[in-house]
Design a protein around this motif. Structure first.
Motif, PDB file in Angstrom:
ATOM      1  N   ILE A   9       0.831  -1.199   0.000  1.00  6.73           N
ATOM      2  CA  ILE A   9       0.000   0.000   0.000  1.00  6.73           C
ATOM      3  C   ILE A   9       0.872   1.258   0.000  1.00  6.73           C
ATOM      4  O   ILE A   9       0.527   2.255  -0.634  1.00  6.73           O
ATOM      5  CB  ILE A   9      -0.975  -0.045   1.197  1.00  6.73           C
ATOM      6  N   TYR A  10       2.030   1.192   0.667  1.00  7.08           N
ATOM      7  CA  TYR A  10       2.860   2.399   0.694  1.00  7.08           C
ATOM      8  C   TYR A  10       3.356   2.756  -0.713  1.00  7.08           C
ATOM      9  O   TYR A  10       3.465   3.927  -1.057  1.00  7.08           O
ATOM     10  CB  TYR A  10       4.024   2.241   1.692  1.00  7.08           C
ATOM     11  N   VAL A  11       3.596   1.733  -1.542  1.00  6.69           N
ATOM     12  CA  VAL A  11       4.028   1.988  -2.922  1.00  6.69           C
ATOM     13  C   VAL A  11       2.904   2.677  -3.696  1.00  6.69           C
ATOM     14  O   VAL A  11       3.132   3.604  -4.478  1.00  6.69           O
ATOM     15  CB  VAL A  11       4.441   0.671  -3.620  1.00  6.69           C
ATOM     16  N   ASN A  45      -3.461   2.701   7.760  1.00  9.14           N
ATOM     17  CA  ASN A  45      -2.601   2.812   8.927  1.00  9.14           C
ATOM     18  C   ASN A  45      -1.633   3.994   8.757  1.00  9.14           C
ATOM     19  O   ASN A  45      -0.967   4.091   7.735  1.00  9.14           O
ATOM     20  CB  ASN A  45      -1.819   1.486   9.016  1.00  9.14           C
ATOM     21  N   PRO A  46      -1.559   4.906   9.746  1.00 14.89           N
ATOM     22  CA  PRO A  46      -0.636   6.048   9.634  1.00 14.89           C
ATOM     23  C   PRO A  46       0.817   5.622   9.379  1.00 14.89           C
ATOM     24  O   PRO A  46       1.544   6.333   8.680  1.00 14.89           O
ATOM     25  CB  PRO A  46      -0.762   6.742  10.992  1.00 14.89           C
ATOM     26  N   ASN A  47       1.211   4.471   9.913  1.00 15.32           N
ATOM     27  CA  ASN A  47       2.580   3.999   9.683  1.00 15.32           C
ATOM     28  C   ASN A  47       2.851   3.764   8.199  1.00 15.32           C
ATOM     29  O   ASN A  47       3.979   3.926   7.730  1.00 15.32           O
ATOM     30  CB  ASN A  47       2.846   2.698  10.443  1.00 15.32           C
ATOM     31  N   THR A  48       1.807   3.366   7.470  1.00 14.05           N
ATOM     32  CA  THR A  48       1.953   3.109   6.038  1.00 14.05           C
ATOM     33  C   THR A  48       2.200   4.409   5.287  1.00 14.05           C
ATOM     34  O   THR A  48       3.033   4.471   4.374  1.00 14.05           O
ATOM     35  CB  THR A  48       0.679   2.408   5.509  1.00 14.05           C
ATOM     36  N   ARG A  51       5.680   5.529   5.977  1.00 16.40           N
ATOM     37  CA  ARG A  51       6.640   4.778   5.164  1.00 16.40           C
ATOM     38  C   ARG A  51       6.707   5.339   3.741  1.00 16.40           C
ATOM     39  O   ARG A  51       7.789   5.470   3.169  1.00 16.40           O
ATOM     40  CB  ARG A  51       6.199   3.315   5.142  1.00 16.40           C
TER      41      ARG A  51
ATOM     42  N   GLY B  30       3.827   1.155  18.703  1.00 11.97           N
ATOM     43  CA  GLY B  30       3.306   1.935  17.584  1.00 11.97           C
ATOM     44  C   GLY B  30       2.829   1.107  16.403  1.00 11.97           C
ATOM     45  O   GLY B  30       2.502   1.653  15.366  1.00 11.97           O
ATOM     46  N   ILE B  32       0.293  -1.945  14.594  1.00  9.72           N
ATOM     47  CA  ILE B  32      -0.961  -2.693  14.641  1.00  9.72           C
ATOM     48  C   ILE B  32      -0.678  -4.067  14.058  1.00  9.72           C
ATOM     49  O   ILE B  32      -0.191  -4.174  12.927  1.00  9.72           O
ATOM     50  CB  ILE B  32      -2.066  -1.987  13.830  1.00  9.72           C
ATOM     51  N   VAL B 171      -8.085   4.903  13.202  1.00 13.05           N
ATOM     52  CA  VAL B 171      -7.030   5.676  12.542  1.00 13.05           C
ATOM     53  C   VAL B 171      -6.890   7.050  13.201  1.00 13.05           C
ATOM     54  O   VAL B 171      -5.787   7.523  13.466  1.00 13.05           O
ATOM     55  CB  VAL B 171      -7.322   5.839  11.033  1.00 13.05           C
ATOM     56  N   PHE B 174      -5.180   6.736  16.632  1.00 12.00           N
ATOM     57  CA  PHE B 174      -3.980   5.927  16.722  1.00 12.00           C
ATOM     58  C   PHE B 174      -2.810   6.733  17.268  1.00 12.00           C
ATOM     59  O   PHE B 174      -2.532   7.839  16.825  1.00 12.00           O
ATOM     60  CB  PHE B 174      -3.637   5.355  15.355  1.00 12.00           C
ATOM     61  N   ARG B 192      -5.442  -3.647   5.414  1.00 11.79           N
ATOM     62  CA  ARG B 192      -4.581  -2.490   5.145  1.00 11.79           C
ATOM     63  C   ARG B 192      -4.242  -1.689   6.398  1.00 11.79           C
ATOM     64  O   ARG B 192      -3.509  -0.716   6.333  1.00 11.79           O
ATOM     65  CB  ARG B 192      -5.203  -1.602   4.077  1.00 11.79           C
ATOM     66  N   PHE B 193      -4.770  -2.109   7.540  1.00 10.41           N
ATOM     67  CA  PHE B 193      -4.421  -1.444   8.803  1.00 10.41           C
ATOM     68  C   PHE B 193      -3.287  -2.145   9.525  1.00 10.41           C
ATOM     69  O   PHE B 193      -2.770  -1.646  10.505  1.00 10.41           O
ATOM     70  CB  PHE B 193      -5.639  -1.383   9.727  1.00 10.41           C
ATOM     71  N   PHE B 194      -2.930  -3.310   9.050  1.00 10.61           N
ATOM     72  CA  PHE B 194      -1.924  -4.089   9.767  1.00 10.61           C
ATOM     73  C   PHE B 194      -0.511  -3.696   9.361  1.00 10.61           C
ATOM     74  O   PHE B 194      -0.194  -3.631   8.183  1.00 10.61           O
ATOM     75  CB  PHE B 194      -2.098  -5.586   9.500  1.00 10.61           C
ATOM     76  N   ASP B 195       0.341  -3.445  10.364  1.00  9.82           N
ATOM     77  CA  ASP B 195       1.775  -3.325  10.100  1.00  9.82           C
ATOM     78  C   ASP B 195       2.368  -4.722   9.973  1.00  9.82           C
ATOM     79  O   ASP B 195       3.166  -4.978   9.087  1.00  9.82           O
ATOM     80  CB  ASP B 195       2.473  -2.615  11.268  1.00  9.82           C
ATOM     81  N   GLU B 212       3.354  -5.412   4.439  1.00  9.53           N
ATOM     82  CA  GLU B 212       3.729  -4.879   3.125  1.00  9.53           C
ATOM     83  C   GLU B 212       4.796  -5.753   2.464  1.00  9.53           C
ATOM     84  O   GLU B 212       4.751  -5.991   1.265  1.00  9.53           O
ATOM     85  CB  GLU B 212       4.256  -3.449   3.281  1.00  9.53           C
ATOM     86  N   ARG B 215       3.148  -8.845   1.071  1.00 11.26           N
ATOM     87  CA  ARG B 215       2.450  -8.549  -0.184  1.00 11.26           C
ATOM     88  C   ARG B 215       3.436  -8.486  -1.338  1.00 11.26           C
ATOM     89  O   ARG B 215       3.201  -9.031  -2.412  1.00 11.26           O
ATOM     90  CB  ARG B 215       1.735  -7.197  -0.084  1.00 11.26           C
TER      91      ARG B 215
END
Lengths: 121, 238
Positions: A9-11, A45-48, A51, B30, B32, B171, B174, B192-195, B212, B215
């Motif tokens: 998703i970040y890409v 996710n904000p982390n995404t 990134r 930090g 998820i 979100v 968070f 899409r919320f999972f790190d 990611e 994927r």
């Protein structure tokens, strides 16, 4: 925005921002939305988003200034080059599909010209 | 980035039946994390151990460097898989109850969440539908300013719009100093919320990693990887 969950998703967020830079929607020097705001808009996710911003910075498209935000880097030339690169990869993908369907280069050119004429406002 | 949760060679047996067999993983601050797996794979057992409701047979679990107990319960906000609210209470009374119990409960935040969910404090728990009870429970859990949120099937009785509301709230609220462990069967909707993701199968970790990266490596969504992972397990057993 609809994501394709098969690709990171970040890409996809990076591609979205590059596209907005190339189209001029995001101008050089303009501030990107905050990580939290964009995460809220895209419902990810904000982390995404974080990134994506870090990677865009690594690739030289943006610059993050601690405490102030993330800004679009570059000049007119860099934006034009990015625009060209995005156009080329879009055309390459389209040509590859048409080649696999058995179209010749001339036929592809004719189809592209016809499609471009039809898409005119 | 520091690890908020550390699970080291964790095993849990119910009499002779092993619910968890030698599980190890870390959950960074930090992040998820999605805890995925079919029914009976050990998700709820793992969450209950982290919540301090069950004890490990062997191995250890640390939250902020401390084993689950009174100290961690003050910092862990746990949504169990079944309704824990007293039916005779009103939604507001349930909030007061939480406020008495947990120092990190923020009444204003609770009120705000209730508004978002379309609930009123004077409504009796017994008068609420399954989905509304779910929303009340989530409001209580998110109204705590905890270090770790453990959510066991938080989207169970919810309609698609309510699920979206919860995800939006998730979100918006968070925090980078908190982490979340979420088990769900709605893999496609929530992935899409999972790190990070951990796939459990018959009490062991079948696959785990950065969502990611998985994927990218497999050119597939987490939902597709889920089907691949457990499809294999089933065919092997047959």
């Amino acid at each position: 925005m609809e994501f394709n969950d098969k690709a990171p998703i970040y890409v996809q967020i990076m591609d979205l921002i590059k596209q907005r830079i190339a189209s001029g929607e995001l101008k050089v020097g303009e501030q990107l939305p905050s990580v939290r705001d964009l995460a809220g808009q895209l419902v990810v996710n904000p982390n995404t988003v974080q990134r994506a911003y870090v990677e865009l910075e690594r690739e030289g498209y943006v610059d993050t200034q601690r405490g102030t935000g993330t800004f679009v880097l570059g000049d007119r030339g860099a934006v034009d080059r990015l625009r060209e690169r995005l156009a080329c990869s879009a055309v390459e993908a389209c040509v590859a599909t048409l080649r696999s369907l058995g179209y010749s280069p001339d036929e592809i050119a004719a189809l592209a010209a016809a499609a471009a004429r039809e898409a005119q406002p | 980035m520091s690890e908020l949760v550390e699970v080291v060679h964790l095993t849990k047996r119910y009499l002779t039946n092993a619910a968890l067999a030698d599980i190890s993983f870390q959950l960074p601050e930090g992040h998820i994390m999605g805890l995925l797996g079919p029914n009976g794979s050990g998700k709820t057992t793992l969450m209950k151990i982290l919540g301090g409701l069950l004890y490990p047979t062997s191995g250890s679990v640390f939250i902020d460097g401390v084993q689950p107990g009174i100290q961690t319960k003050a910092r862990v906000s746990f949504l169990p898989d079944v309704n824990q609210l007293n039916r005779w209470m009103s939604v507001g009374e349930a909030g007061d109850f939480f406020h008495d119990f947990y120092a990190d409960f923020e009444p204003q935040r609770f009120e705000g969440l209730l508004k978002v969910m379309g609930l009123r404090p004077e409504q009796k728990i017994s008068s609420l539908s399954k989905g509304m009870i779910e929303k009340a429970r989530l409001s209580l859990v998110f109204a705590r300013k905890a270090r770790l949120y453990i959510l066991d099937e938080p989207f169970g009785g919810l309609d698609p719009l309510a699920r979206r509301q919860i995800l939006d709230a998730l979100v918006a609220d968070f925090r980078s100093d908190a982490s979340m462990l979420v088990s769900t069967q709605m893999v496609g909707e929530v992935e899409r919320f999972f790190d990070d993701v951990v796939f459990l199968g018959s009490g062991s970790i079948v696959l785990s990693g950065d969502a990611e990266d998985l994927r990218a490596q497999r050119n597939a969504s987490i939902e597709e990887i889920y089907r691949e992972v457990y499809g294999h397990v089933e065919t092997r057993q047959i």
